[in-house]
Write a protein that holds these residues in place. Structure first.
Motif, short mmCIF file in Angstrom:
data_model
loop_
_atom_site.label_atom_id
_atom_site.label_comp_id
_atom_site.label_asym_id
_atom_site.label_seq_id
_atom_site.Cartn_x
_atom_site.Cartn_y
_atom_site.Cartn_z
N GLY A 26 0.85 -1.19 0.00
CA GLY A 26 0.00 0.00 0.00
C GLY A 26 0.88 1.23 0.00
N MET A 27 0.68 2.10 0.98
CA MET A 27 1.48 3.32 1.05
C MET A 27 2.76 3.13 1.87
SD MET A 27 -0.85 5.62 3.53
CE MET A 27 -0.16 5.97 5.12
N PHE A 28 2.97 1.93 2.43
CA PHE A 28 4.14 1.69 3.27
C PHE A 28 5.32 1.18 2.45
CE2 PHE A 28 0.47 1.09 6.07
CZ PHE A 28 0.75 2.07 7.01
N GLU A 29 6.46 1.81 2.65
CA GLU A 29 7.70 1.39 1.99
C GLU A 29 8.43 0.41 2.90
OE1 GLU A 29 10.42 4.11 -0.36
OE2 GLU A 29 11.59 3.78 1.46
N VAL A 30 8.92 -0.66 2.30
CA VAL A 30 9.64 -1.70 3.04
C VAL A 30 11.01 -1.86 2.39
CG1 VAL A 30 9.59 -4.07 3.86
CG2 VAL A 30 7.44 -2.86 3.46
N ARG A 31 12.07 -1.66 3.18
CA ARG A 31 13.43 -1.77 2.66
C ARG A 31 13.92 -3.21 2.80
NH1 ARG A 31 14.39 2.74 6.32
NH2 ARG A 31 15.07 1.03 7.60
N PHE A 32 14.60 -3.67 1.76
CA PHE A 32 15.21 -5.00 1.77
C PHE A 32 16.68 -4.87 1.40
CE2 PHE A 32 10.78 -5.98 1.06
CZ PHE A 32 10.59 -7.11 1.83
N PHE A 33 17.47 -5.72 2.01
CA PHE A 33 18.88 -5.85 1.67
C PHE A 33 19.13 -7.33 1.44
CE2 PHE A 33 18.47 -2.19 4.40
CZ PHE A 33 19.24 -1.23 3.77
N ILE A 34 19.81 -7.66 0.36
CA ILE A 34 20.23 -9.04 0.16
C ILE A 34 21.75 -9.03 0.21
CG2 ILE A 34 19.99 -8.78 -2.35
CD1 ILE A 34 19.66 -11.86 -2.46
N GLU A 35 22.29 -9.81 1.14
CA GLU A 35 23.73 -9.87 1.31
C GLU A 35 24.37 -10.37 0.02
OE1 GLU A 35 24.23 -12.43 4.68
OE2 GLU A 35 23.97 -10.77 6.09
N ALA A 36 25.52 -9.81 -0.31
CA ALA A 36 26.23 -10.22 -1.52
C ALA A 36 26.48 -11.72 -1.52
CB ALA A 36 27.53 -9.44 -1.64
N ALA A 37 26.81 -12.29 -0.38
CA ALA A 37 27.06 -13.73 -0.29
C ALA A 37 25.81 -14.54 -0.59
CB ALA A 37 27.59 -14.07 1.09
N ALA A 38 24.65 -13.98 -0.35
CA ALA A 38 23.39 -14.70 -0.59
C ALA A 38 23.06 -14.79 -2.08
CB ALA A 38 22.25 -14.02 0.15
N LEU A 39 23.64 -13.93 -2.89
CA LEU A 39 23.36 -13.98 -4.32
C LEU A 39 23.75 -15.33 -4.92
CD1 LEU A 39 24.35 -10.41 -5.52
CD2 LEU A 39 22.08 -11.42 -5.51
N ALA A 40 24.77 -15.97 -4.40
CA ALA A 40 25.18 -17.28 -4.89
C ALA A 40 24.07 -18.31 -4.68
CB ALA A 40 26.46 -17.74 -4.21
N LYS A 41 23.30 -18.16 -3.61
CA LYS A 41 22.21 -19.09 -3.32
C LYS A 41 21.03 -18.92 -4.27
CE LYS A 41 24.04 -21.15 0.13
NZ LYS A 41 24.38 -22.57 0.07
N THR A 42 20.98 -17.82 -5.02
CA THR A 42 19.90 -17.61 -5.97
C THR A 42 20.17 -18.37 -7.26
OG1 THR A 42 20.90 -15.66 -7.00
CG2 THR A 42 19.48 -15.29 -5.07
N GLY A 43 21.38 -18.94 -7.38
CA GLY A 43 21.75 -19.65 -8.60
C GLY A 43 22.51 -18.79 -9.57
N VAL A 44 22.69 -17.53 -9.26
CA VAL A 44 23.42 -16.61 -10.12
C VAL A 44 24.63 -16.11 -9.35
CG1 VAL A 44 23.31 -14.45 -11.41
CG2 VAL A 44 21.29 -15.89 -11.25
N LYS A 45 25.80 -16.27 -9.93
CA LYS A 45 27.01 -15.82 -9.25
C LYS A 45 27.61 -14.63 -10.00
CE LYS A 45 28.08 -20.25 -7.31
NZ LYS A 45 29.01 -21.32 -7.11
N PRO A 46 28.08 -13.65 -9.26
CA PRO A 46 28.77 -12.53 -9.92
C PRO A 46 29.98 -13.05 -10.69
CG PRO A 46 28.29 -12.01 -7.64
CD PRO A 46 28.00 -13.47 -7.83
N ARG A 47 30.30 -12.40 -11.79
CA ARG A 47 31.44 -12.82 -12.61
C ARG A 47 32.75 -12.53 -11.90
NH1 ARG A 47 31.24 -9.27 -17.28
NH2 ARG A 47 30.06 -7.94 -15.91
N GLY A 48 33.76 -13.33 -12.23
CA GLY A 48 35.11 -13.07 -11.74
C GLY A 48 35.32 -13.48 -10.30
#
Length: 92
Positions: A26-48
């Motif tokens: 609705g009118m409420f904003e909710v902030r989210f942070f995803i830790e960089a280390a957690a990105l690997a668990k999504t199945g996508v890894k940063p390059r390099g």
């Protein structure tokens, strides 16, 4: 209302080593942070071996739908104004 993500903007937070994105209930904003280390668990890894801010943002963009699904689940378990998604959130 349900949690939605009408604003596709996201940014890298150096202090938290996380990607910041925002949801709305609705009118409420909710902030989210995803830790960089957690990105690997999504199945996508940063390059390099040493990922840059752009690499993390690209990895987030590639997994945006699944990340937002996990964010919705976290929000449904207890409504807060800010959440930090970790690798553990992607094992469920």
């Amino acid at each position: 209302m349900t949690l939605g993500f009408p604003n596709p903007s996201r940014s890298f937070d150096d202090e938290r080593n996380a990607i910041r994105f925002t949801g709305h209930d609705g009118m409420f904003e909710v902030r989210f942070f995803i830790e960089a280390a957690a990105l690997a668990k999504t199945g996508v890894k940063p390059r390099g071996t040493v990922a840059s801010e752009a690499d993390y943002l690209a990895a987030f963009d590639s997994a945006r739908v699944s990340i937002q699904d996990v964010a919705r689940k976290a929000y449904a378990h207890g409504r807060q104004t800010s959440y930090v998604l970790t690798a553990a959130d992607f094992r469920r």
